[in-house]
Design a protein around this motif. Structure first.
Motif, PDB file in Angstrom:
ATOM      1  N   SER A  30       7.310   2.705   0.695  1.00  0.00           N
ATOM      2  CA  SER A  30       6.729   3.216  -0.549  1.00  0.00           C
ATOM      3  C   SER A  30       5.810   2.176  -1.182  1.00  0.00           C
ATOM      4  CB  SER A  30       7.847   3.588  -1.529  1.00  0.00           C
ATOM      5  OG  SER A  30       7.305   4.018  -2.751  1.00  0.00           O
ATOM      6  N   ALA A  31       6.267   0.920  -1.204  1.00  0.00           N
ATOM      7  CA  ALA A  31       5.458  -0.141  -1.804  1.00  0.00           C
ATOM      8  C   ALA A  31       4.150  -0.333  -1.058  1.00  0.00           C
ATOM      9  CB  ALA A  31       6.253  -1.450  -1.824  1.00  0.00           C
ATOM     10  N   LEU A  32       4.241  -0.293   0.272  1.00  0.00           N
ATOM     11  CA  LEU A  32       3.045  -0.504   1.069  1.00  0.00           C
ATOM     12  C   LEU A  32       2.091   0.677   0.995  1.00  0.00           C
ATOM     13  CD1 LEU A  32       4.481  -2.183   4.313  1.00  0.00           C
ATOM     14  CD2 LEU A  32       3.705  -3.245   2.197  1.00  0.00           C
ATOM     15  N   GLU A  33       2.626   1.880   0.912  1.00  0.00           N
ATOM     16  CA  GLU A  33       1.779   3.075   0.851  1.00  0.00           C
ATOM     17  C   GLU A  33       0.932   3.098  -0.409  1.00  0.00           C
ATOM     18  OE1 GLU A  33      -0.286   5.783   2.005  1.00  0.00           O
ATOM     19  OE2 GLU A  33       1.469   5.687   3.316  1.00  0.00           O
ATOM     20  N   TYR A  34       1.494   2.652  -1.523  1.00  0.00           N
ATOM     21  CA  TYR A  34       0.769   2.709  -2.796  1.00  0.00           C
ATOM     22  C   TYR A  34       0.050   1.403  -3.134  1.00  0.00           C
ATOM     23  CZ  TYR A  34       2.719   7.260  -3.797  1.00  0.00           C
ATOM     24  OH  TYR A  34       3.014   8.596  -3.747  1.00  0.00           O
ATOM     25  N   SER A  35      -0.005   0.499  -2.190  1.00  0.00           N
ATOM     26  CA  SER A  35      -0.713  -0.760  -2.418  1.00  0.00           C
ATOM     27  C   SER A  35      -2.218  -0.511  -2.499  1.00  0.00           C
ATOM     28  CB  SER A  35      -0.420  -1.724  -1.259  1.00  0.00           C
ATOM     29  OG  SER A  35      -1.392  -2.737  -1.225  1.00  0.00           O
ATOM     30  N   PRO A  36      -2.929  -1.258  -3.367  1.00  0.00           N
ATOM     31  CA  PRO A  36      -4.398  -1.163  -3.395  1.00  0.00           C
ATOM     32  C   PRO A  36      -5.048  -1.815  -2.172  1.00  0.00           C
ATOM     33  CG  PRO A  36      -3.662  -2.844  -4.909  1.00  0.00           C
ATOM     34  CD  PRO A  36      -2.420  -2.169  -4.402  1.00  0.00           C
ATOM     35  N   ASP A  37      -4.293  -2.637  -1.456  1.00  0.00           N
ATOM     36  CA  ASP A  37      -4.801  -3.268  -0.238  1.00  0.00           C
ATOM     37  C   ASP A  37      -4.582  -2.346   0.952  1.00  0.00           C
ATOM     38  OD1 ASP A  37      -5.389  -5.565  -1.660  1.00  0.00           O
ATOM     39  OD2 ASP A  37      -3.475  -6.520  -1.189  1.00  0.00           O
ATOM     40  N   GLY A  38      -5.484  -2.460   1.926  1.00  0.00           N
ATOM     41  CA  GLY A  38      -5.245  -1.772   3.180  1.00  0.00           C
ATOM     42  C   GLY A  38      -4.150  -2.507   3.939  1.00  0.00           C
ATOM     43  N   ILE A  39      -3.149  -1.764   4.427  1.00  0.00           N
ATOM     44  CA  ILE A  39      -1.994  -2.418   5.058  1.00  0.00           C
ATOM     45  C   ILE A  39      -1.665  -1.765   6.392  1.00  0.00           C
ATOM     46  CG2 ILE A  39       0.489  -2.875   4.864  1.00  0.00           C
ATOM     47  CD1 ILE A  39       0.111  -3.223   1.905  1.00  0.00           C
ATOM     48  N   ILE A  40      -1.370  -2.627   7.375  1.00  0.00           N
ATOM     49  CA  ILE A  40      -0.938  -2.185   8.698  1.00  0.00           C
ATOM     50  C   ILE A  40       0.333  -2.952   9.057  1.00  0.00           C
ATOM     51  CG2 ILE A  40      -1.500  -2.326  11.156  1.00  0.00           C
ATOM     52  CD1 ILE A  40      -4.331  -1.631  10.487  1.00  0.00           C
ATOM     53  N   VAL A  41       1.319  -2.244   9.616  1.00  0.00           N
ATOM     54  CA  VAL A  41       2.560  -2.875  10.051  1.00  0.00           C
ATOM     55  C   VAL A  41       2.607  -2.842  11.580  1.00  0.00           C
ATOM     56  CG1 VAL A  41       5.078  -2.773  10.003  1.00  0.00           C
ATOM     57  CG2 VAL A  41       3.769  -2.225   7.931  1.00  0.00           C
ATOM     58  N   ILE A  42       2.877  -4.013  12.172  1.00  0.00           N
ATOM     59  CA  ILE A  42       2.937  -4.142  13.631  1.00  0.00           C
ATOM     60  C   ILE A  42       4.389  -4.363  14.061  1.00  0.00           C
ATOM     61  CG2 ILE A  42       2.110  -5.423  15.647  1.00  0.00           C
ATOM     62  CD1 ILE A  42      -0.122  -4.020  14.133  1.00  0.00           C
TER      63      ILE A  42
END
Length: 381
Positions: A30-42
């Motif tokens: 949830s935190a990563l989805e609503y972040s203003p930064d583009g985020i990718i998890v590997i």
């Protein structure tokens, strides 16, 4: 999931999602989805596990293009994305204009770019994204990659550089006038005149300021977004370095440069004028920080794909700790404060040498001397 615009996300504080990154999986997602930064998890198997909406908004890359794909596929897509922007001439390490291909095939342009830690996109407007990699301590995933929009800072730095460049040009014109007038006064005053010392001091200090501004202008020209022209040509290195050392005038009462050429012919590709600027900076430092001989040596080990041009002095040298700071802008060792200098010379040398895919290394020992070496790729036949 509700579609929230990128502009709305940017208004939210970033701190909570950084803290949430260490929470259980749902809170993290949830935190990563609503972040203003583009985020990718590997994942640990090097596949893309998660992509948030901001990443798509910032890059134009759809989630389905990279989800469950190998990380190398992601890297290839991002490289192509940046390359398209670079090839248009907006940013880039070294590129050439199509219209120059016929009229001047040796003309290239360079723009300062960090292609490892920065991503350039047009979605549709130009954006610069800073890459930040985090490795969660709980080991649930291999890494989390953040792409933060730094376009505003990027443009601000360009604007500051442009203003600094304009101010430095104006100051250099004024100092040039002072130099000229003091030179005239020097010719009209005899050595016994009580004002001769003052005129000599004005002339000397004006010359120093002029050199500082020259270095500052050159360095800014490399850093500014407008870029720097590079005239690349194939040359024989021994011949060019010999000419440069022959034309260099050492300080008064100092011996001339001792030149030691390589034992065979060496061809390299470089901009001769810019290389001369880098070499003269190293030679100037050698004379400035020593009182004895200065040697310039060209060497090309047969097993290596690069050549070395080394400037050697037997002067005051520097400690290992000081060597860590040599290529920091404006940095100078405390022991050097009595010697005139701007702290820009080595920074400028590094910028120039990297134009030719080269590198600079400094080897020094306190009170024994310094060897500054430029490494350039060889032009193999």
């Amino acid at each position: 999931m509700e579609n929230i615009s990128y502009e709305h996300r940017v208004k939210d504080a970033r701190a909570p999602y950084w803290q949430a990154a260490m929470r259980p999986d749902e809170d993290l997602r949830s935190a990563l989805e609503y972040s203003p930064d583009g985020i990718i998890v590997i994942c640990h198997d090097d596949t893309v596990k998660f992509v948030n909406e901001s990443f798509t908004l910032l890059t134009g890359i759809k989630k389905e293009q990279i989800l469950s794909q190998d990380q190398q596929v992601l890297n290839d897509i991002l490289t192509r994305l940046s390359s398209r922007v670079i090839e248009k001439g907006r940013v880039g390490l070294l590129y050439k204009l199509r219209q120059d291909n016929f009229n001047n095939p040796h003309k290239f342009y360079r723009r300062k770019t960090d292609r490892v830690n920065q991503l350039f996109t047009e979605t549709p407007e130009f954006r610069v994204l800073q890459k930040i990699v985090r490795h969660p301590s709980d080991g649930a995933v291999k890494e989390i990659i953040y792409y933060r929009d730094i376009t505003h800072d990027y443009h601000s730095n360009v604007t500051k550089s442009e203003h600094l460049l304009a101010a430095a040009h104006e100051l250099r014109n004024l100092i040039g006038n002072i130099l000229g007038f003091s030179e005239i006064l020097k010719t009209k005053l005899c050595a016994q005149d009580e004002n001769a010392f003052l005129v000599e001091a004005i002339h000397s200090q004006s010359g120093f300021l002029n050199q500082v501004l020259k270095d500052l202008l050159s360095l800014n020209q490399f850093e500014i977004n407008a870029g720097s022209e590079v005239e690349l040509q194939k040359v024989e290195l021994n011949t060019e370095v010999r000419k440069m050392t022959d034309y260099y005038f050492p300080p008064a009462n100092r011996p001339p440069i001792e030149f030691i050429p390589a034992t065979r012919r060496i061809e390299v590709v470089m901009d001769v004028n810019k290389f001369k600027q880098a070499l003269y900076n190293l030679i100037s430092n050698a004379y400035k920080y020593s009182s004895g001989r200065v040697i310039v040596k060209v060497n090309a080990p047969s097993a290596e794909h690069e050549v070395a041009i080394t400037v050697i002095d037997y002067g005051i040298g520097i400690t290992c700790e000081q060597q860590k700071h040599l290529f920091k802008k404006y940095w100078r060792a405390k022991a050097d404060q009595a010697i005139e200098g701007s702290g820009l010379g080595l920074v400028l040398v590094k910028e120039i040498v990297e134009l030719f895919n080269g590198r600079v290394e400094i080897s020094s020992e306190k009170d024994k001397g310094t060897a500054a070496t430029i490494f350039l790729p060889r032009q193999l036949s």
